[in-house]
Design a protein around this motif. Structure first.
Motif, PDB file in Angstrom:
ATOM      1  N   GLY A   1       0.803  -1.231   0.000  1.00 53.95           N
ATOM      2  CA  GLY A   1       0.000   0.000   0.000  1.00 53.95           C
ATOM      3  C   GLY A   1       0.828   1.269   0.000  1.00 53.95           C
ATOM      4  O   GLY A   1       0.433   2.277   0.594  1.00 53.95           O
ATOM      5  N   LEU A   2       1.969   1.247  -0.651  1.00 46.18           N
ATOM      6  CA  LEU A   2       2.797   2.454  -0.700  1.00 46.18           C
ATOM      7  C   LEU A   2       2.140   3.512  -1.595  1.00 46.18           C
ATOM      8  O   LEU A   2       1.284   3.196  -2.420  1.00 46.18           O
ATOM      9  CB  LEU A   2       4.204   2.117  -1.219  1.00 46.18           C
ATOM     10  N   ASP A   3       2.574   4.771  -1.427  1.00 47.17           N
ATOM     11  CA  ASP A   3       1.973   5.848  -2.229  1.00 47.17           C
ATOM     12  C   ASP A   3       3.058   6.627  -2.975  1.00 47.17           C
ATOM     13  O   ASP A   3       4.230   6.233  -2.996  1.00 47.17           O
ATOM     14  CB  ASP A   3       1.119   6.759  -1.339  1.00 47.17           C
TER      15      ASP A   3
ATOM     16  N   ILE B   1       4.567   9.435  -2.422  1.00 44.31           N
ATOM     17  CA  ILE B   1       5.703   9.961  -1.639  1.00 44.31           C
ATOM     18  C   ILE B   1       6.711   8.837  -1.394  1.00 44.31           C
ATOM     19  O   ILE B   1       7.923   9.041  -1.461  1.00 44.31           O
ATOM     20  CB  ILE B   1       5.230  10.590  -0.314  1.00 44.31           C
ATOM     21  N   ASP B   2       6.183   7.637  -1.139  1.00 45.47           N
ATOM     22  CA  ASP B   2       7.082   6.487  -0.960  1.00 45.47           C
ATOM     23  C   ASP B   2       7.882   6.236  -2.243  1.00 45.47           C
ATOM     24  O   ASP B   2       9.054   5.853  -2.183  1.00 45.47           O
ATOM     25  CB  ASP B   2       6.273   5.233  -0.614  1.00 45.47           C
TER      26      ASP B   2
ATOM     27  N   LEU C   1       8.940   8.417  -4.313  1.00 46.55           N
ATOM     28  CA  LEU C   1      10.062   9.364  -4.317  1.00 46.55           C
ATOM     29  C   LEU C   1      11.167   8.900  -3.375  1.00 46.55           C
ATOM     30  O   LEU C   1      12.354   9.004  -3.678  1.00 46.55           O
ATOM     31  CB  LEU C   1       9.570  10.759  -3.893  1.00 46.55           C
ATOM     32  N   GLU C   2      10.758   8.381  -2.216  1.00 46.87           N
ATOM     33  CA  GLU C   2      11.747   7.881  -1.245  1.00 46.87           C
ATOM     34  C   GLU C   2      12.553   6.727  -1.873  1.00 46.87           C
ATOM     35  O   GLU C   2      13.766   6.632  -1.692  1.00 46.87           O
ATOM     36  CB  GLU C   2      11.043   7.374   0.027  1.00 46.87           C
TER      37      GLU C   2
ATOM     38  N   VAL D   1      15.098   8.014  -4.403  1.00 51.10           N
ATOM     39  CA  VAL D   1      16.279   8.556  -3.711  1.00 51.10           C
ATOM     40  C   VAL D   1      17.153   7.415  -3.199  1.00 51.10           C
ATOM     41  O   VAL D   1      18.385   7.465  -3.279  1.00 51.10           O
ATOM     42  CB  VAL D   1      15.853   9.496  -2.556  1.00 51.10           C
TER      43      VAL D   1
ATOM     44  N   ARG E   1       2.658   6.504  10.181  1.00 56.23           N
ATOM     45  CA  ARG E   1       4.052   6.134   9.922  1.00 56.23           C
ATOM     46  C   ARG E   1       4.877   7.306   9.409  1.00 56.23           C
ATOM     47  O   ARG E   1       6.087   7.318   9.526  1.00 56.23           O
ATOM     48  CB  ARG E   1       4.121   4.954   8.961  1.00 56.23           C
ATOM     49  N   ARG E   2       4.218   8.286   8.809  1.00 51.81           N
ATOM     50  CA  ARG E   2       4.971   9.409   8.272  1.00 51.81           C
ATOM     51  C   ARG E   2       4.869  10.654   9.157  1.00 51.81           C
ATOM     52  O   ARG E   2       5.309  11.730   8.783  1.00 51.81           O
ATOM     53  CB  ARG E   2       4.458   9.717   6.861  1.00 51.81           C
TER      54      ARG E   2
ATOM     55  N   PHE F   1      20.458  13.600  -2.398  1.00 46.13           N
ATOM     56  CA  PHE F   1      19.626  12.517  -1.841  1.00 46.13           C
ATOM     57  C   PHE F   1      18.668  12.992  -0.738  1.00 46.13           C
ATOM     58  O   PHE F   1      18.546  12.354   0.303  1.00 46.13           O
ATOM     59  CB  PHE F   1      20.512  11.387  -1.287  1.00 46.13           C
TER      60      PHE F   1
ATOM     61  N   THR G   1      15.207  13.384   0.948  1.00 49.46           N
ATOM     62  CA  THR G   1      13.934  12.677   0.815  1.00 49.46           C
ATOM     63  C   THR G   1      12.761  13.599   1.140  1.00 49.46           C
ATOM     64  O   THR G   1      12.908  14.542   1.920  1.00 49.46           O
ATOM     65  CB  THR G   1      13.911  11.462   1.754  1.00 49.46           C
ATOM     66  N   PRO G   2      11.603  13.312   0.540  1.00 45.08           N
ATOM     67  CA  PRO G   2      10.478  14.241   0.681  1.00 45.08           C
ATOM     68  C   PRO G   2       9.844  14.291   2.066  1.00 45.08           C
ATOM     69  O   PRO G   2       9.409  15.348   2.509  1.00 45.08           O
ATOM     70  CB  PRO G   2       9.472  13.730  -0.357  1.00 45.08           C
ATOM     71  N   THR G   3       9.803  13.148   2.772  1.00 41.53           N
ATOM     72  CA  THR G   3       9.047  13.114   4.024  1.00 41.53           C
ATOM     73  C   THR G   3       9.579  14.121   5.031  1.00 41.53           C
ATOM     74  O   THR G   3       8.815  14.886   5.632  1.00 41.53           O
ATOM     75  CB  THR G   3       9.086  11.693   4.625  1.00 41.53           C
TER      76      THR G   3
END
Lengths: 85, 355
Positions: free
Chosen positions: A38-40, A42-43, A45-46, A49, B51-52, B107, B109-111
């Protein structure tokens, strides 16, 4: 290859803060997005990277991500072919 | 138009996240920094969303949800979300900066970037509620919370809104603690928090917390108190404080003797508690005195705990012994004043009365 898959599962859990997921719960062919983990977006993009930082892989076309990140198996396959570190 | 405090929510170094309790089971610390007593976040936030979330967002979400539930206000009835924070989501800000340095500006990250801005909390709460109304964050050191409350009060008084979710939040992180230890703003050695007021040493016991309230122009059955007035001052000398208090109270036709209980923000810093002593031994010598930072610790929005405490006292019509500072009895408090300052700056006066 199996070591890389194990490593990827650990990285996915750690970097995406999937606190309630254990490595053994992620099957090699489980879909990472939508159903499955169930990743989205934003994941995604992570993960892009992560490929760059940890394996030296730059994705020129973000659309490639759709097939590369389909599952741990597809990720491992792509990384083993293209990694520079 | 009157402004009512219709509900409250708190996550602090005490077990305050359950509104049915009122400091029955106080936790005593012997430390220089206090972490929050965290609820089980899974009871409030879906794991996929949590989680975020940084710690500040999680505790704010719990606090905001607690307040919303108690008020019985539908999420789509909230006209605005206003948050005060001294440091925002400083945990992720620190991680983001560390990543920039460690990875030589590569590198990223967006979060962590998403959560490294001060207005993340107000934004995340709004996203969770689907609230598209006014969304604002005040970053104003130790009057951040009061600035948010003042904005809400003015909007409600002017009829620009009916229900506003207002809160204050700050989280503790290692680097922030280390820097404040270095400059002596945190006490050098652990102290028994219950007697911190008598520590006789410089600095404060630092902490974290999130306090949210629904303020409305309409009184709900859950109502705690009416917010009569709130005023902030950037810099005051100790000699100026009594006159400012008199002037503030006179705006509401009150004298110091009309205050049934006064809440002071004593934090045990021998350098700056004199601001409170001046009032405690002067204008409010014969008034019941209450304090709270021996329970909450000090942080930029600690006055939110004072606001929470005043609301509770007025609604429950009793002052728990653990916060009662002097021997003057208080029976059925109707009108309460909160005075807070940090290191001689950013003073605030908040006036509440029973409704």
């Amino acid at each position: 290859m199996s070591e890389l898959k194990q490593e990827l599962k650990e990285k996915i859990i750690e970097q995406l803060n999937l606190e309630d997921v254990a490595v053994e719960e992620i099957k090699d062919t489980d879909p990472l997005f939508g159903e499955g983990l169930g990743l989205d977006s934003i994941d995604a993009l992570e993960l892009i990277v992560m490929l760059d930082k940890d394996y030296g892989i730059k994705l020129d076309d973000p659309k490639q991500g759709k097939t590369i990140f389909e599952s741990v198996e597809t990720m491992a396959g792509y990384i083993s072919k293209h990694r520079s570190r | 138009m009157p402004v009512y405090i219709n509900s409250i929510g708190s996550v602090s170094a005490q077990k305050t996240f359950d509104n049915s309790l009122f400091l029955e089971d106080v936790i005593c610390y012997n430390d220089t920094v206090l972490k929050i007593i965290a609820p089980d976040y899974k009871d409030y936030i879906p794991p996929a969303a949590a989680r975020r979330m940084a710690k500040g967002i999680k505790m704010s979400t719990v606090s905001a949800k607690t307040a919303m539930t108690e008020a019985g206000i539908e999420e789509n009835e909230i006209d605005a979300i206003i948050v005060g924070t001294g440091l925002g989501c400083i945990g992720d800000s620190e991680k983001f900066v560390r990543d920039i340095i460690g990875n030589k500006e590569q590198f990223l990250t967006p979060t962590r970037f998403i959560q490294s801005s001060h207005n993340t909390v107000a934004g995340q709460i709004a996203l969770g509620m689907g609230c598209k109304g006014h969304n604002f964050t005040y970053v104003h050191s130790s009057i951040s919370f009061e600035s948010a409350v003042l904005d809400a009060k003015m909007q409600l008084e002017n009829g620009e809104a009916n229900h506003i979710l207002v809160g204050g939040v700050d989280e503790l992180v290692d680097h922030h603690v280390k820097t404040h230890e270095l400059i002596g703003h945190i006490k050098e050695r652990p102290v028994e928090t219950m007697s911190v007021i008598n520590s006789g040493t410089k600095g404060a016991v630092f902490a974290e917390g999130a306090h949210f309230f629904t303020l409305s122009s309409v009184q709900r059955p859950s109502c705690y108190a009416e917010l009569m007035g709130i005023k902030t001052y950037n810099t005051l000398t100790q000699n100026q404080v009594p006159e400012k208090v008199r002037t503030f109270l006179s705006e509401y036709g009150l004298e110091p003797n009309d205050i049934d209980a006064v809440i002071f923000g004593y934090n045990g810093d021998v350098e700056f508690d004199g601001y409170y002593n001046g009032l405690a031994n002067g204008l409010f010598k014969n008034t019941a005195q209450v304090y709270f930072k021996h329970l909450s610790g000090e942080f930029d929005t600690a006055s939110g705990f004072g606001f929470w405490l005043a609301s509770k006292i007025i609604k429950e019509q009793r002052v728990p012994n653990v916060v009662h500072l002097n021997a003057v009895p208080v029976d059925g408090p109707e009108t309460m004043l909160i005075y807070n300052q940090y290191r001689g700056e950013n003073h605030s006066l908040t006036l509440l009365r029973r409704c």
